[in-house]
Structures are given as C-alpha cells and as structure tokens.
Write an enzyme that holds these catalytic residues in place. Structure first.
Site, PDB file in Angstrom:
ATOM      1  CG  ASP A 103      -1.804  -1.181   1.310  1.00  0.00           C
ATOM      2  OD1 ASP A 103      -2.106  -1.744   0.249  1.00  0.00           O
ATOM      3  OD2 ASP A 103      -2.196  -1.550   2.438  1.00  0.00           O
TER       4      ASP A 103
HETATM    5  N1  URA Z   1      -1.043  -5.948   4.089  1.00  0.00           N
HETATM    6  C1  URA Z   1      -1.582  -4.713   4.056  1.00  0.00           C
HETATM    7  O1  URA Z   1      -2.615  -4.476   4.661  1.00  0.00           O
HETATM    8  N2  URA Z   1      -0.947  -3.753   3.333  1.00  0.00           N
HETATM    9  C2  URA Z   1       0.215  -3.967   2.689  1.00  0.00           C
HETATM   10  O2  URA Z   1       0.768  -3.044   2.083  1.00  0.00           O
HETATM   11  C3  URA Z   1       0.771  -5.251   2.744  1.00  0.00           C
HETATM   12  C4  URA Z   1       0.126  -6.234   3.443  1.00  0.00           C
END
Ligand code: URA
Length: 240
Positions: A103
């Site tokens: 993310d």
């Molecule tokens: N899980 C998440 O919630 N976000 C990420 O970026 C990676 C794993």
C-alpha cells in the site's frame, strides 16, 4: 550476440538508437571504442561502458527496494509518487514490475523484476511465500488478539481462513507477524478482524530475504543467493 542487440536487451532503447550509440563511439569494452555495427561478443559476464558509465550485462534484473511512505506500486500513480520513480530509466525500459504490491502508506521490502517466471514463483497463491511485517497498532495488543491472529480470521469477500505465524508482541502497540498469502490489505484487514487497527506497516522480509539496513528509497540488485532466499528455498535468513 550483436552489440546492438546487447544494448537493446539492457534497456538502452530502440535498435536504431542503439546503432546510433555504437556509430557515435559512445560504447566501449575494456576501454576500446567499438563503433563497428557488425561487432559480436559473448554477453555473459560482459562489462561495457556507454558514455563512460559502466554496466554489467544481466539477462534479467532482480531488485530489492526499501519502499518509502507515500509511494504507489503503480506506473500511473494518482495521488502519490510512483515506486518506479525510484529506479533508473534503463530498468523501466526493460519492463521491470513490482512483485506483489505494498500500500502507499506501507514501507519496507519491495521486490521488482523483469523475469516473469520469478514474479510468478513469488506471487502464485499456491507457493505461499511467507512475508514478515512489523505492525504498529492503535490499541494495545492483547493475548486474545494474538491467539485469534494465529488461529485465523475470516476476511469479507475472501475464501478461507487467514492465519499468521510467528506473531510476536514487541511492545504494547507493536508486533511482528508472518503471513503466507497476499490478498488485498491483508494485514490491515486481519488486525481489524481481531478488533485492532494498523497505524503503521512495514515489510521486513520476503521469503528468507531480510531488508537489513538498506536505506529508504534505495534499491540494490540481488545476487544468486539473495534470489534463492526470496524464493524461500534455503533454511537461513539472508540479510541485505
Ligand atoms: N497488508 C496490508 O494491509 N498492506 C500492505 O501493504 C501489505 C500487506
């Protein structure tokens, strides 16, 4: 291989552009200018220079990047920067892709490659390559929450149970955990499912490859041993 083909394969541009580089005397091998368009050489272990900058021939590239916050894993980033802004144009020309996604607000180890087979080996749902995250939470982490994360939770619109392994409380609001799938926002949703909330998320490890001290925003080329570690093939952790 023809020198122009070598240059093309390494991301220097179109055939015409690579021919022009050679004709202009921009390419040297062992300090000899090669301006003959018919020049052929073995590409294996080949070191060459273009405009005085040194390069090593690589059939494929495997990169580890320490992703900073506010970077998106997409070429057309909408509200933030793109992780592809952090790598050289030559690598982009080679079609380097992110292996899975983090993310925009997640930091840490992101792998990139132009090798489709490697990408597949790490992302195929059946491979279950483990990924280690360090999580800061809004509320204190309880024993029940750790138990629930370990025994597994359901996530809306996803089939099956999502369980973490090696869930370790580091401090009141910080834990590390390992997940073995990679569904959308998995860690955030798992923490929400047990009644907590992720404040910051950092990926420390993919397979047996650990981010180590790689500085934020920096990337390195992986060697054979590091590639094996990322695939989780050996027993020992390899630290960058
Ligand atoms: N899980 C998440 O919630 N976000 C990420 O970026 C990676 C794993």
């Amino acid at each position: 291989m023809l020198l122009e083909k070598i240059l093309q394969s390494q991301g220097f541009g179109s055939r015409k552009y690579c021919q022009q580089l050679i004709k202009n005397g921009a390419v040297t091998i062992e300090d000899q200018v090669i301006d003959d368009l018919k020049f052929k050489i073995s590409e294996q272990q080949l070191n060459f220079k273009v405009d005085g900058k040194a390069y090593l021939y690589r059939e494929h590239v495997y990169l580890a990047l320490n992703k900073p916050k506010n970077y998106e894993c997409s070429h057309q980033a909408t509200h933030h920067f793109s992780v592809f802004d952090l790598v050289d144009d030559l690598l982009l020309n080679r079609g380097v892709q992110c292996i899975g996604r983090l993310d925009q607000d997640t930091t840490g180890l992101l792998l990139l490659t132009d090798d489709g087979k490697f990408l597949q080996a790490l992302t195929h749902p059946k491979k279950h390559v483990p990924k280690v995250y360090i999580v800061k939470t809004a509320d204190e982490i309880s024993v029940e929450q750790i138990e629930k994360l370990t025994s597994g939770v359901e996530l809306r619109n996803e089939k099956g149970i999502f369980a973490a392994t090696d869930v370790q409380k580091i401090s009141e609001n910080k834990l590390s955990l390992t997940i073995h799938q990679g569904v959308y926002h998995q860690v955030k949703r798992m923490l929400a499912a047990v009644g907590n909330k992720v404040i910051t998320l950092h990926r420390q490890q993919v397979g047996l490859l650990d981010l180590g001290q790689l500085a934020q925003g920096e990337f390195i080329f992986l060697d054979e041993q590091q590639i094996r570690a990322a695939k989780n093939l050996d027993e020992l952790i390899v630290t960058l």
